[in-house]
Design a protein around this motif. Structure first.
Motif, PDB file in Angstrom:
ATOM      1  N   LYS A   1      -3.353   0.038  -3.423  1.00 37.15           N
ATOM      2  CA  LYS A   1      -2.858  -0.657  -3.176  1.00 37.15           C
ATOM      3  C   LYS A   1      -2.172  -1.702  -4.575  1.00 37.15           C
ATOM      4  O   LYS A   1      -2.999  -1.877  -5.134  1.00 37.15           O
TER       5      LYS A   1
ATOM      6  N   ASN B   1      -5.868  12.814  -1.847  1.00 35.84           N
ATOM      7  CA  ASN B   1      -4.911  12.167  -1.473  1.00 35.84           C
ATOM      8  C   ASN B   1      -5.689  10.887  -2.102  1.00 35.84           C
ATOM      9  O   ASN B   1      -6.688  10.478  -2.030  1.00 35.84           O
TER      10      ASN B   1
ATOM     11  N   GLU C   1       1.132  -0.911  -0.212  1.00 34.11           N
ATOM     12  CA  GLU C   1       0.047   0.138   0.068  1.00 34.11           C
ATOM     13  C   GLU C   1       0.881   1.422   0.137  1.00 34.11           C
ATOM     14  O   GLU C   1       2.130   1.620   0.469  1.00 34.11           O
ATOM     15  N   GLU C   2       0.304   2.052  -0.465  1.00 36.57           N
ATOM     16  CA  GLU C   2       1.050   3.469  -1.281  1.00 36.57           C
ATOM     17  C   GLU C   2       0.013   5.254  -1.383  1.00 36.57           C
ATOM     18  O   GLU C   2      -0.897   4.689  -1.971  1.00 36.57           O
ATOM     19  N   ASN C   3       0.220   6.053   0.116  1.00 38.56           N
ATOM     20  CA  ASN C   3      -0.980   6.876   0.677  1.00 38.56           C
ATOM     21  C   ASN C   3       0.013   7.898  -0.417  1.00 38.56           C
ATOM     22  O   ASN C   3       1.461   8.379   0.119  1.00 38.56           O
TER      23      ASN C   3
ATOM     24  N   THR D   1      -4.831   6.798  -2.066  1.00 41.43           N
ATOM     25  CA  THR D   1      -4.277   5.063  -1.844  1.00 41.43           C
ATOM     26  C   THR D   1      -4.584   4.244  -2.603  1.00 41.43           C
ATOM     27  O   THR D   1      -5.422   3.827  -3.190  1.00 41.43           O
TER      28      THR D   1
END
Length: 365
Positions: free
Chosen positions: A75, A71, A44-46, A73
C-alpha cells in the motif's frame, strides 16, 4: 504600515510558492487524491508467489518443510513508488526468514520485509513459516529411470531404460537420508514418441510410498535412452504383378522367399493391414529370373523381412504343333527345369498352384 509595493511582493512570493508546490507534486507523480472533505486515499497492490529468502549456516545445515513463497499486499499514496516495488526488475524489498540462531529440529519462524521503500507498507500472508533444520549430508545413489507405460501410445511397451550418468550425488538432511528408498529419473511422457529416443530425466528421491523427498541432486537431470517395443502383427505377402505381359507368355509362376511378414508400428495402422502385395515388373521377363524386392509398407510401420527374393518363371502360350508334339511325347514329359514349354494353360495354372504351395511349405520349414 506595510507599503503597498511590499504587500504585492509578499503576495507574489506566496503565489510563486504555491505554483512551485503544484509543479513539484506533478513532476514527482504524486497521487494524492483530495476530496471535498480533505481526506486522502492510498493505492494497493496484491503480489503473489514472492520468494522467501533464508539466512542460515548452509555448510552445516539442510532446511526443508516450508512453503518457499508468500503473498504480499503493498500500500502507498505514491503510485510511482508502488509501481517500482511491484515490478520484479525494480523491486527493492525482500521477504526474509532468519534461521541463523536456530539449531536442528522443527521451528516456527516469523517472516520480515526488508528494504521496503519509504512511503510503502507491506502485509505478509502467512506471517510465519514452519522450518525443519537437519544436519547436512551427501551420498551417491544409482539412478533408476521411470516411465509409466500407461502414458505410452496404444500397444507400445517399454523394452529398456538406461540412464547416463548412472550415479548421482544427493545432498539432504541426515534424517531425510534414512527415508530414501530409491533415486529415480522421472521422464516426461510427452517427450516419448513411437521409436527409441534419448530424453531428459529429472532426478527425484522417493520414500517407500513413492513420495518425493527434499533433496539437492547433482546433476539435476540425466540423459535416458528409451527403447520401446511396438505392436506387431503377422500378415500375408503376395506377388503384385506389374507391367505388360510379353508376347507369347501365357502367365508366370512365382516363388517367394517368404509368404508372410511381421509388421510393427502404430496399432491404428496395423488394424488396416491384412496382406501386402510385393510389386514385380514382368514386362521384359521371357526366361526364369530372380528379383530382390523391397516389401512396401505404409509410413509409421516396419516389416520383417523388409526384402524378399522372388523367382519368376514365364509359362509360354501353346500352339497346335506344340500340342501335337506334346501328345506324341506323352511318355516323356518335359522336366521341371523347363516349365515354359509343352504345357497347356490349365496345366500351367496347376503348376503355379503347386509352386506356390511348395513356396509355402518351404517358408514354414
Amino acid at each position: 504600515m506595510i507599503k503597498k509595493e511590499r504587500q504585492r511582493n509578499i503576495f507574489y512570493g506566496i503565489l510563486a510558492l504555491f505554483f512551485s508546490l503544484v509543479l513539484f507534486f506533478i513532476a514527482s507523480g504524486s497521487t494524492l487524491k483530495v476530496d471535498l472533505s480533505g481526506s486522502t486515499s492510498s493505492y494497493e497492490e496484491n503480489l503473489s508467489n514472492i520468494p522467501i529468502q533464508t539466512t542460515y549456516d548452509s555448510d552445516r545445515y539442510f532446511i526443508q518443510g516450508f512453503e518457499t513463497t508468500v503473498n504480499v499486499t503493498l500500500k502507498s499514496r505514491n503510485r510511482v513508488q508502488l509501481n517500482a516495488e511491484k515490478n520484479d526488475e525494480t523491486r527493492n524489498f525482500r521477504v526474509m526468514a532468519d534461521l541463523s540462531e536456530l539449531g536442528e529440529g522443527t521451528h516456527e519462524v516469523p517472516l520480515e520485509v526488508q528494504n521496503l521503500s519509504s512511503g510503502v507498507t507491506a502485509e505478509i500472508e502467512p506471517k510465519t513459516i514452519t522450518v525443519t533444520i537437519e544436519k547436512k549430508v551427501s551420498k551417491t545413489f544409482t539412478v533408476e529411470p521411470v516411465l509409466s507405460s500407461t502414458n505410452l501410445k496404444e500397444g507400445y511397451s517399454i523394452a529398456s531404460l538406461e540412464a547416463d550418468p548412472q550415479k548421482v550425488e544427493i545432498t539432504t538432511g541426515d534424517r531425510t537420508l534414512k527415508d530414501i528408498d530409491r533415486v529415480v529419473a522421472v521422464i516426461d511422457p510427452s517427450e516419448i514418441g513411437t521409436s527409441s529416443s534419448k530424453v531428459k530425466g529429472t532426478i527425484q528421491a522417493w520414500d517407500s510410498a513413492k513420495n518425493p523427498l527434499a533433496i539437492i541432486p547433482d546433476p539435476e537431470t540425466v540423459n535416458v535412452a528409451v527403447t520401446l517395443d511396438a505392436p506387431t502383427k503377422q500378415i500375408e505377402l503376395f506377388v503384385s504383378q506389374q507391367g505388360t505381359v510379353p508376347n507369347g507368355v501365357s502367365h508366370f509362376i512365382y516363388r517367394m522367399s517368404a509368404i508372410s511378414g511381421t509388421v510393427s508400428g502404430d496399432q491404428s495402422i496395423l488394424d488396416t493391414l491384412e496382406q501386402i502385395g510385393v510389386p514385380i515388373d514382368i514386362s521384359r521377363i521371357t526366361s526364369t529370373v530372380e528379383r530382390t524386392v523391397e516389401v512396401p509398407v505404409p509410413d509409421g510401420v516396419t516389416i520383417d523381412p523388409s526384402v524378399v527374393t522372388i523367382q519368376v518363371t514365364p509359362v509360354f502360350q501353346t500352339t497346335t504343333t506344340d500340342s501335337q508334339k506334346g501328345a506324341a511325347s506323352s511318355d516323356n514329359p518335359p522336366s521341371d527345369e523347363q516349365p515354359a514349354s509343352g504345357s497347356s494353360s490349365e496345366e500351367a495354372r496347376n503348376s503355379e498352384s503347386e509352386t506356390i504351395m511348395t513356396s509355402s511349405d518351404e517358408s514354414k520349414e
